[in-house]
Write an enzyme that holds these catalytic residues in place. Structure first.
Site, short mmCIF file in Angstrom:
data_model
loop_
_atom_site.label_atom_id
_atom_site.label_comp_id
_atom_site.label_asym_id
_atom_site.label_seq_id
_atom_site.Cartn_x
_atom_site.Cartn_y
_atom_site.Cartn_z
N ASP A 96 0.85 -1.18 0.00
CA ASP A 96 0.00 0.00 0.00
C ASP A 96 0.89 1.24 0.00
O ASP A 96 1.90 1.31 0.71
CB ASP A 96 -0.92 -0.01 1.23
CG ASP A 96 -2.06 0.98 1.10
OD1 ASP A 96 -3.21 0.53 1.02
OD2 ASP A 96 -1.79 2.21 1.06
N ASN A 154 -13.06 -3.24 2.19
CA ASN A 154 -13.99 -2.12 2.32
C ASN A 154 -14.97 -2.23 1.15
O ASN A 154 -14.55 -2.38 0.00
CB ASN A 154 -13.24 -0.78 2.26
CG ASN A 154 -12.41 -0.53 3.51
OD1 ASN A 154 -12.80 -0.92 4.60
ND2 ASN A 154 -11.26 0.10 3.35
N HIS A 207 -10.22 -5.20 -3.65
CA HIS A 207 -8.90 -5.45 -3.05
C HIS A 207 -9.07 -5.89 -1.61
O HIS A 207 -9.95 -5.43 -0.90
CB HIS A 207 -8.00 -4.21 -3.14
CG HIS A 207 -8.62 -2.95 -2.62
ND1 HIS A 207 -9.51 -2.21 -3.37
CD2 HIS A 207 -8.49 -2.32 -1.44
CE1 HIS A 207 -9.89 -1.16 -2.66
NE2 HIS A 207 -9.30 -1.20 -1.48
N HIS A 222 -7.17 -5.91 1.95
CA HIS A 222 -6.08 -5.34 2.74
C HIS A 222 -5.53 -6.42 3.67
O HIS A 222 -6.30 -7.10 4.35
CB HIS A 222 -6.59 -4.21 3.64
CG HIS A 222 -7.07 -2.98 2.93
ND1 HIS A 222 -6.31 -1.83 2.83
CD2 HIS A 222 -8.23 -2.71 2.29
CE1 HIS A 222 -7.01 -0.90 2.18
NE2 HIS A 222 -8.18 -1.41 1.84
P1 5GP Z 1 -9.78 1.44 0.06
O1 5GP Z 1 -9.96 2.62 0.99
O2 5GP Z 1 -10.36 1.69 -1.32
O3 5GP Z 1 -10.24 0.15 0.67
O4 5GP Z 1 -8.22 1.27 -0.07
C1 5GP Z 1 -7.46 1.80 -1.12
C2 5GP Z 1 -6.02 1.70 -0.69
O5 5GP Z 1 -5.20 1.93 -1.83
C3 5GP Z 1 -5.60 2.74 0.37
O6 5GP Z 1 -5.10 2.08 1.51
C4 5GP Z 1 -4.54 3.58 -0.35
O7 5GP Z 1 -3.50 3.95 0.52
C5 5GP Z 1 -4.06 2.65 -1.45
N1 5GP Z 1 -3.60 3.35 -2.66
C6 5GP Z 1 -4.21 4.37 -3.29
N2 5GP Z 1 -3.55 4.71 -4.41
C7 5GP Z 1 -2.49 3.85 -4.48
C8 5GP Z 1 -1.44 3.72 -5.43
O8 5GP Z 1 -1.34 4.42 -6.42
N3 5GP Z 1 -0.53 2.73 -5.20
C9 5GP Z 1 -0.60 1.93 -4.09
N4 5GP Z 1 0.35 1.01 -3.95
N5 5GP Z 1 -1.59 2.03 -3.18
C10 5GP Z 1 -2.53 2.99 -3.38
#
Ligand code: 5GP
Ligand code: ZN
Length: 113
Positions: free
Chosen positions: A31, A88, A101, A103
């Site tokens: 992340d 999420n 995705h 986590h």
């Molecule tokens: P969500 O809130 O959608 O469940 O999680 C999205 C996750 O993607 C977040 O933890 C955020 O830090 C991560 N993230 C967002 N943009 C990028 C990116 O460009 N590269 C990586 N490696 N992680 C990302």
């Protein structure tokens, strides 16, 4: 596959990411804004918006995500200390990237390697 989806772009290697595992079905990477010492994201290569959008035939994708997360927890030495596995689902739950995705979060008290 979606042109503008950040995770599709990582899967296609059009956007940099620290990939820690990949196979024909999934890709796992660090992340970019980690919430813990170990924070990995496991994503299917196939663009699926969220858990809500899974087809019955996608069961193997979910199974692969979970089983590989367990294996990566071992590899990153957080199996015994403990970790969270989190999906999420939609905005109200904090989903901001609309490509499914998982986590994998842990390492607050990581065993020594
Ligand atoms: P969500 O809130 O959608 O469940 O999680 C999205 C996750 O993607 C977040 O933890 C955020 O830090 C991560 N993230 C967002 N943009 C990028 C990116 O460009 N590269 C990586 N490696 N992680 C990302
Ligand atoms: Zn996508």
């Amino acid at each position: 596959m979606e042109e503008e989806c950040i995770f599709c772009r990582i899967v296609r290697k059009e956007r940099p990411a620290e990939i820690v595992y990949e196979d024909d079905t999934i890709v796992a990477f660090k992340d970019r804004f980690p919430h813990a010492p170990v924070h990995l994201l496991l994503v299917p290569r196939k663009h699926i918006r969220s858990i809500n959008d899974l087809a019955d035939s996608d069961w193997a994708v979910v199974s692969t995500l979970v089983m590989k997360a367990r294996e990566l927890a071992e590899r990153f030495h957080i199996s015994r200390s403990g970790y969270k596995l989190l999906f999420n689902v939609e905005r109200g739950a904090g989903q901001v990237i609309f490509h499914l995705h998982l986590h994998l979060i842990g390492g607050w008290d990581r065993e020594r390697a």
